[in-house]
Motif scaffolding. Structure first.
Motif, PDB file in Angstrom:
ATOM      1  N   MET A   1      63.713  31.443  36.234  1.00  0.00           N
ATOM      2  CA  MET A   1      62.972  32.515  35.573  1.00  0.00           C
ATOM      3  C   MET A   1      62.072  31.949  34.474  1.00  0.00           C
ATOM      4  N   GLU A   2      62.531  30.927  33.779  1.00  0.00           N
ATOM      5  CA  GLU A   2      61.695  30.280  32.760  1.00  0.00           C
ATOM      6  C   GLU A   2      60.462  29.650  33.412  1.00  0.00           C
ATOM      7  N   GLU A   3      60.649  28.962  34.539  1.00  0.00           N
ATOM      8  CA  GLU A   3      59.521  28.346  35.244  1.00  0.00           C
ATOM      9  C   GLU A   3      58.540  29.400  35.757  1.00  0.00           C
ATOM     10  N   LEU A   4      59.067  30.470  36.344  1.00  0.00           N
ATOM     11  CA  LEU A   4      58.192  31.516  36.878  1.00  0.00           C
ATOM     12  C   LEU A   4      57.422  32.223  35.769  1.00  0.00           C
ATOM     13  N   SER A   5      58.072  32.458  34.634  1.00  0.00           N
ATOM     14  CA  SER A   5      57.373  33.111  33.521  1.00  0.00           C
ATOM     15  C   SER A   5      56.326  32.187  32.921  1.00  0.00           C
ATOM     16  N   THR A   6      56.607  30.898  32.851  1.00  0.00           N
ATOM     17  CA  THR A   6      55.622  29.927  32.354  1.00  0.00           C
ATOM     18  C   THR A   6      54.399  29.911  33.257  1.00  0.00           C
ATOM     19  N   GLN A   7      54.622  29.943  34.559  1.00  0.00           N
ATOM     20  CA  GLN A   7      53.514  29.962  35.516  1.00  0.00           C
ATOM     21  C   GLN A   7      52.686  31.237  35.360  1.00  0.00           C
ATOM     22  N   ALA A   8      53.355  32.367  35.221  1.00  0.00           N
ATOM     23  CA  ALA A   8      52.637  33.643  35.070  1.00  0.00           C
ATOM     24  C   ALA A   8      51.798  33.653  33.791  1.00  0.00           C
ATOM     25  N   ILE A   9      52.344  33.127  32.705  1.00  0.00           N
ATOM     26  CA  ILE A   9      51.608  33.078  31.433  1.00  0.00           C
ATOM     27  C   ILE A   9      50.414  32.135  31.547  1.00  0.00           C
ATOM     28  N   ALA A  10      50.601  30.986  32.190  1.00  0.00           N
ATOM     29  CA  ALA A  10      49.493  30.032  32.361  1.00  0.00           C
ATOM     30  C   ALA A  10      48.365  30.658  33.178  1.00  0.00           C
ATOM     31  N   GLU A  11      48.720  31.381  34.232  1.00  0.00           N
ATOM     32  CA  GLU A  11      47.703  32.038  35.057  1.00  0.00           C
ATOM     33  C   GLU A  11      46.976  33.126  34.261  1.00  0.00           C
ATOM     34  N   PHE A  12      47.710  33.894  33.468  1.00  0.00           N
ATOM     35  CA  PHE A  12      47.100  34.930  32.641  1.00  0.00           C
ATOM     36  C   PHE A  12      46.159  34.311  31.609  1.00  0.00           C
ATOM     37  N   ASP A  13      46.614  33.237  30.944  1.00  0.00           N
ATOM     38  CA  ASP A  13      45.771  32.562  29.949  1.00  0.00           C
ATOM     39  C   ASP A  13      44.502  32.011  30.578  1.00  0.00           C
ATOM     40  N   ALA A  14      44.628  31.428  31.776  1.00  0.00           N
ATOM     41  CA  ALA A  14      43.448  30.882  32.456  1.00  0.00           C
ATOM     42  C   ALA A  14      42.472  31.992  32.814  1.00  0.00           C
ATOM     43  N   GLU A  15      42.992  33.115  33.287  1.00  0.00           N
ATOM     44  CA  GLU A  15      42.110  34.236  33.624  1.00  0.00           C
ATOM     45  C   GLU A  15      41.407  34.758  32.373  1.00  0.00           C
ATOM     46  N   THR A  16      42.140  34.830  31.266  1.00  0.00           N
ATOM     47  CA  THR A  16      41.554  35.289  30.002  1.00  0.00           C
ATOM     48  C   THR A  16      40.442  34.347  29.556  1.00  0.00           C
ATOM     49  N   ARG A  17      40.695  33.031  29.636  1.00  0.00           N
ATOM     50  CA  ARG A  17      39.665  32.045  29.263  1.00  0.00           C
ATOM     51  C   ARG A  17      38.467  32.155  30.201  1.00  0.00           C
ATOM     52  N   PHE A  18      38.740  32.302  31.500  1.00  0.00           N
ATOM     53  CA  PHE A  18      37.676  32.437  32.489  1.00  0.00           C
ATOM     54  C   PHE A  18      36.777  33.624  32.156  1.00  0.00           C
ATOM     55  N   ARG A  19      37.388  34.769  31.900  1.00  0.00           N
ATOM     56  CA  ARG A  19      36.604  35.967  31.603  1.00  0.00           C
ATOM     57  C   ARG A  19      35.788  35.799  30.319  1.00  0.00           C
ATOM     58  N   ALA A  20      36.356  35.147  29.314  1.00  0.00           N
ATOM     59  CA  ALA A  20      35.634  34.936  28.057  1.00  0.00           C
ATOM     60  C   ALA A  20      34.450  33.996  28.252  1.00  0.00           C
ATOM     61  N   ILE A  21      34.648  32.943  29.023  1.00  0.00           N
ATOM     62  CA  ILE A  21      33.575  31.976  29.268  1.00  0.00           C
ATOM     63  C   ILE A  21      32.461  32.615  30.094  1.00  0.00           C
ATOM     64  N   VAL A  22      32.841  33.352  31.135  1.00  0.00           N
ATOM     65  CA  VAL A  22      31.845  34.003  31.984  1.00  0.00           C
ATOM     66  C   VAL A  22      31.071  35.054  31.180  1.00  0.00           C
ATOM     67  N   ALA A  23      31.759  35.765  30.289  1.00  0.00           N
ATOM     68  CA  ALA A  23      31.096  36.778  29.469  1.00  0.00           C
ATOM     69  C   ALA A  23      30.022  36.161  28.579  1.00  0.00           C
ATOM     70  N   LYS A  24      30.209  34.881  28.243  1.00  0.00           N
ATOM     71  CA  LYS A  24      29.209  34.170  27.440  1.00  0.00           C
ATOM     72  C   LYS A  24      28.077  33.634  28.316  1.00  0.00           C
ATOM     73  N   GLY A  25      28.178  33.827  29.620  1.00  0.00           N
ATOM     74  CA  GLY A  25      27.098  33.441  30.517  1.00  0.00           C
ATOM     75  C   GLY A  25      27.268  32.107  31.217  1.00  0.00           C
ATOM     76  N   SER A  26      28.473  31.511  31.167  1.00  0.00           N
ATOM     77  CA  SER A  26      28.670  30.211  31.799  1.00  0.00           C
ATOM     78  C   SER A  26      29.671  30.320  32.942  1.00  0.00           C
ATOM     79  N   ILE A  27      29.174  30.726  34.093  1.00  0.00           N
ATOM     80  CA  ILE A  27      30.038  30.877  35.264  1.00  0.00           C
ATOM     81  C   ILE A  27      30.614  29.519  35.676  1.00  0.00           C
ATOM     82  N   GLU A  28      29.821  28.459  35.614  1.00  0.00           N
ATOM     83  CA  GLU A  28      30.290  27.128  36.016  1.00  0.00           C
ATOM     84  C   GLU A  28      31.475  26.674  35.157  1.00  0.00           C
TER      85      GLU A  28
END
Length: 80
Positions: free
Chosen positions: A31-58
């Motif tokens: 459960m610790e491993e699965l929750s760590t994976q879920a948090i990492a995926e959420f953080d990456a999506e959050t960073r992705f959306r913030a970067i794309v919102a600034k206009g840098s899709i790449e």
């Protein structure tokens, strides 16, 4: 460290127990491993959306590639 009680259907609990046994780890560790994976995926999506919102899709896609590459070796090693 916190304690969390989770209610699951019996069949899901049995499948998680079997998965933990297959990986030779406790359910707690699983459960610790699965929750760590879920948090990492959420953080990456959050960073992705913030970067794309600034206009840098790449740069946003690079963040997702980094996440994918960091998770891939762990998944491949454990499926052997």
């Amino acid at each position: 460290m916190a304690t969390l009680t989770v209610r699951l259907p019996d069949d899901k609990h049995m499948r998680l127990k079997a998965l933990a046994k297959h990986k030779h780890i406790s359910i707690n560790k699983l459960m610790e491993e699965l929750s760590t994976q879920a948090i990492a995926e959420f953080d990456a999506e959050t960073r992705f959306r913030a970067i794309v919102a600034k206009g840098s899709i790449e740069k946003g896609l690079a963040v997702l590639d980094k996440l994918d590459n960091s998770l891939r070796p762990r998944r491949e090693c454990r499926t052997r």
